[in-house]
Scaffold this active site. Sequence first.
Site, PDB file in Angstrom:
ATOM      1  N   ARG A  13     -38.147   1.731  -7.978  1.00 42.15           N
ATOM      2  CA  ARG A  13     -37.520   3.028  -8.197  1.00 42.15           C
ATOM      3  C   ARG A  13     -38.349   4.049  -7.438  1.00 42.15           C
ATOM      4  NH1 ARG A  13     -37.502   6.419 -13.706  1.00 42.15           N
ATOM      5  NH2 ARG A  13     -36.034   8.056 -13.068  1.00 42.15           N
ATOM      6  N   HIS A  14     -37.690   4.927  -6.694  1.00 40.89           N
ATOM      7  CA  HIS A  14     -38.367   5.922  -5.856  1.00 40.89           C
ATOM      8  C   HIS A  14     -39.494   6.633  -6.600  1.00 40.89           C
ATOM      9  CE1 HIS A  14     -36.506   9.172  -8.130  1.00 40.89           C
ATOM     10  NE2 HIS A  14     -35.396   8.438  -8.102  1.00 40.89           N
ATOM     11  N   ASN A  56     -37.563  14.473 -12.257  1.00 38.33           N
ATOM     12  CA  ASN A  56     -37.984  13.328 -13.073  1.00 38.33           C
ATOM     13  C   ASN A  56     -39.008  13.789 -14.105  1.00 38.33           C
ATOM     14  OD1 ASN A  56     -37.985  11.178 -10.212  1.00 38.33           O
ATOM     15  ND2 ASN A  56     -36.542  11.069 -11.904  1.00 38.33           N
ATOM     16  N   GLN A  85     -30.762  13.771 -11.952  1.00 37.70           N
ATOM     17  CA  GLN A  85     -30.650  14.154 -10.546  1.00 37.70           C
ATOM     18  C   GLN A  85     -29.337  13.733  -9.927  1.00 37.70           C
ATOM     19  OE1 GLN A  85     -34.905  13.913  -8.654  1.00 37.70           O
ATOM     20  NE2 GLN A  85     -34.579  12.189 -10.028  1.00 37.70           N
ATOM     21  N   ARG A  90     -35.453  11.217  -1.766  1.00 35.16           N
ATOM     22  CA  ARG A  90     -36.533  10.706  -2.616  1.00 35.16           C
ATOM     23  C   ARG A  90     -36.737   9.203  -2.446  1.00 35.16           C
ATOM     24  NH1 ARG A  90     -32.132  12.409  -5.799  1.00 35.16           N
ATOM     25  NH2 ARG A  90     -31.304  10.890  -7.301  1.00 35.16           N
ATOM     26  N   GLU A 150     -27.676   6.942  -5.722  1.00 36.70           N
ATOM     27  CA  GLU A 150     -27.564   7.115  -7.171  1.00 36.70           C
ATOM     28  C   GLU A 150     -26.155   7.533  -7.554  1.00 36.70           C
ATOM     29  OE1 GLU A 150     -28.108   6.323 -10.144  1.00 36.70           O
ATOM     30  OE2 GLU A 150     -30.075   7.194 -10.552  1.00 36.70           O
ATOM     31  N   HIS A 172     -32.725   3.793  -7.168  1.00 43.77           N
ATOM     32  CA  HIS A 172     -32.714   4.697  -8.309  1.00 43.77           C
ATOM     33  C   HIS A 172     -32.570   3.934  -9.620  1.00 43.77           C
ATOM     34  CE1 HIS A 172     -32.054   7.802  -5.269  1.00 43.77           C
ATOM     35  NE2 HIS A 172     -31.228   6.923  -4.719  1.00 43.77           N
TER      36      HIS A 172
END
Length: 195
Positions: free
Chosen positions: A17-18, A24, A30, A67, A91, A147
């Site tokens: 996951r980024h 976050n 987001q 991201r 995402e 994501h």
Amino acid sequence: MQLLRHTLEFLPFYFLRHGETDWNRIGLVQGQVNMPLNGTGLAQARAARQVLANQGIGTICTSPLDRARLTAEIIAAGLHVPVREIDNLRECNFGAREGHPKGAWYDAWRNGETPLGAERFGHFMERALEGINEALRSPGPVLIVAHGGIYWAIERFAGIARRERIPNGVPLFHAPPPKPLLPWHRQRIGEFVAA
């Protein structure tokens, strides 16, 4: 569902996951808002690069959102492997709920009540599945940088029980089960994570 299970049966892969963003950090959804990594997120990407340095990654496949893309590029710079952008790893679009905290609307969305302008949950799962399968057709082992929502599809189609939200910037290795229809194995690099 069967397509992913069948494809994954023979293809171990990594997922990350980024790195963290400011949204976050403060708990805002987001979705497809193109948030940049914050200082913590940049440090997470550099740390992940070191952890993944000896894993033999062949290709990094990433969401096109900044991201994820920057996280992937930071990792790739140390591993000297290609980065492939896959739009279906983007995402979920949460429509009018982007920029807001999760609430009752979130569970309702997962149960079929779609917020204004958002992607339907079932459609998102199908799209995510297509993106994952496209990534896994790349030279491997593949690292998917995407994501939390994309990871729901991995959990769902690999039969991994959801115990907690996966953290930002932590590489997870996934190995197929010894027999079809059993859950996949998930492991943090160097540390087992119960599936």
